[in-house]
Design an enzyme around this catalytic site. Sequence first.
Site, PDB file in Angstrom:
ATOM      1  N   VAL A 191       0.876  -1.178   0.000  1.00 55.10           N
ATOM      2  CA  VAL A 191       0.000   0.000   0.000  1.00 55.10           C
ATOM      3  C   VAL A 191       0.909   1.223   0.000  1.00 55.10           C
ATOM      4  CG1 VAL A 191      -1.800   1.277   1.209  1.00 55.10           C
ATOM      5  CG2 VAL A 191      -1.811  -1.235   1.269  1.00 55.10           C
ATOM      6  N   HIS A 202       3.213   3.974   6.063  1.00 52.08           N
ATOM      7  CA  HIS A 202       2.592   3.423   7.274  1.00 52.08           C
ATOM      8  C   HIS A 202       3.625   2.726   8.133  1.00 52.08           C
ATOM      9  CE1 HIS A 202       2.171   0.569   3.929  1.00 52.08           C
ATOM     10  NE2 HIS A 202       2.321  -0.419   4.817  1.00 52.08           N
TER      11      HIS A 202
HETATM   12  P1  AMP Z   1       2.584  -3.219   3.471  1.00 46.00           P
HETATM   13  O1  AMP Z   1       2.677  -4.579   2.847  1.00 46.00           O
HETATM   14  O2  AMP Z   1       3.763  -2.867   4.355  1.00 46.00           O
HETATM   15  O3  AMP Z   1       2.298  -2.148   2.450  1.00 46.00           O
HETATM   16  O4  AMP Z   1       1.371  -3.263   4.472  1.00 46.00           O
HETATM   17  C1  AMP Z   1       0.060  -3.065   4.073  1.00 46.00           C
HETATM   18  C2  AMP Z   1      -0.809  -3.594   5.170  1.00 46.00           C
HETATM   19  O5  AMP Z   1      -2.096  -3.049   5.013  1.00 46.00           O
HETATM   20  C3  AMP Z   1      -0.954  -5.113   5.187  1.00 46.00           C
HETATM   21  O6  AMP Z   1      -0.521  -5.617   6.438  1.00 46.00           O
HETATM   22  C4  AMP Z   1      -2.450  -5.324   4.982  1.00 46.00           C
HETATM   23  O7  AMP Z   1      -2.958  -6.407   5.726  1.00 46.00           O
HETATM   24  C5  AMP Z   1      -3.013  -4.013   5.446  1.00 46.00           C
HETATM   25  N1  AMP Z   1      -4.302  -3.642   4.865  1.00 46.00           N
HETATM   26  C6  AMP Z   1      -4.652  -3.679   3.559  1.00 46.00           C
HETATM   27  N2  AMP Z   1      -5.914  -3.227   3.405  1.00 46.00           N
HETATM   28  C7  AMP Z   1      -6.355  -2.894   4.648  1.00 46.00           C
HETATM   29  C8  AMP Z   1      -7.573  -2.367   5.156  1.00 46.00           C
HETATM   30  N3  AMP Z   1      -8.622  -2.075   4.346  1.00 46.00           N
HETATM   31  N4  AMP Z   1      -7.679  -2.144   6.489  1.00 46.00           N
HETATM   32  C9  AMP Z   1      -6.641  -2.421   7.306  1.00 46.00           C
HETATM   33  N5  AMP Z   1      -5.464  -2.912   6.887  1.00 46.00           N
HETATM   34  C10 AMP Z   1      -5.328  -3.154   5.580  1.00 46.00           C
END
Ligand code: AMP
Length: 117
Positions: free
Chosen positions: A99, A103
């Site tokens: 994403v 974060h």
């Molecule tokens: P990354 O792989 O570091 O970009 O982490 C993205 C994180 O966002 C992953 O751990 C996903 O499980 C989490 N994620 C994706 N969509 C959502 C959502 N709608 N609500 C909460 N977490 C999410």
Amino acid sequence: MSYDPSNVFARILRREIPAQVLHEDEHCLAFRDAAPQAPVHFLVIPKRAIRTLADAAGADAALLGHLMLTAAAVARQQGLADGAFRVVVNNGGGAGQTVFHLHLHVLAGRPLAWPPG
Ligand code: AMP
């Protein structure tokens, strides 16, 4: 690459999709990860549109500090028995970022091996 405002965290910030919010202030939002990798797994995101940690600039220094302090404060609120938690930032697809809105992952509640995979 430029920031894509259709990413899922931008949509959470706009309240277009729901999230289990743990903390909100004028600069950031903390909410539970939808696919938790530990008993406690939440994310802390800036409200400012920053694509990756590497895209952050000197002007973001206070904001980055605020994200770290918020991660620790929300972790404390989770009542962790041993007070242990891990903060992770995946920067770029090769490091696991999926994403593209900056974060911090905060993980806790189970033994966390080192080095991470
Ligand atoms: P990354 O792989 O570091 O970009 O982490 C993205 C994180 O966002 C992953 O751990 C996903 O499980 C989490 N994620 C994706 N969509 C959502 C959502 N709608 N609500 C909460 N977490 C999410």
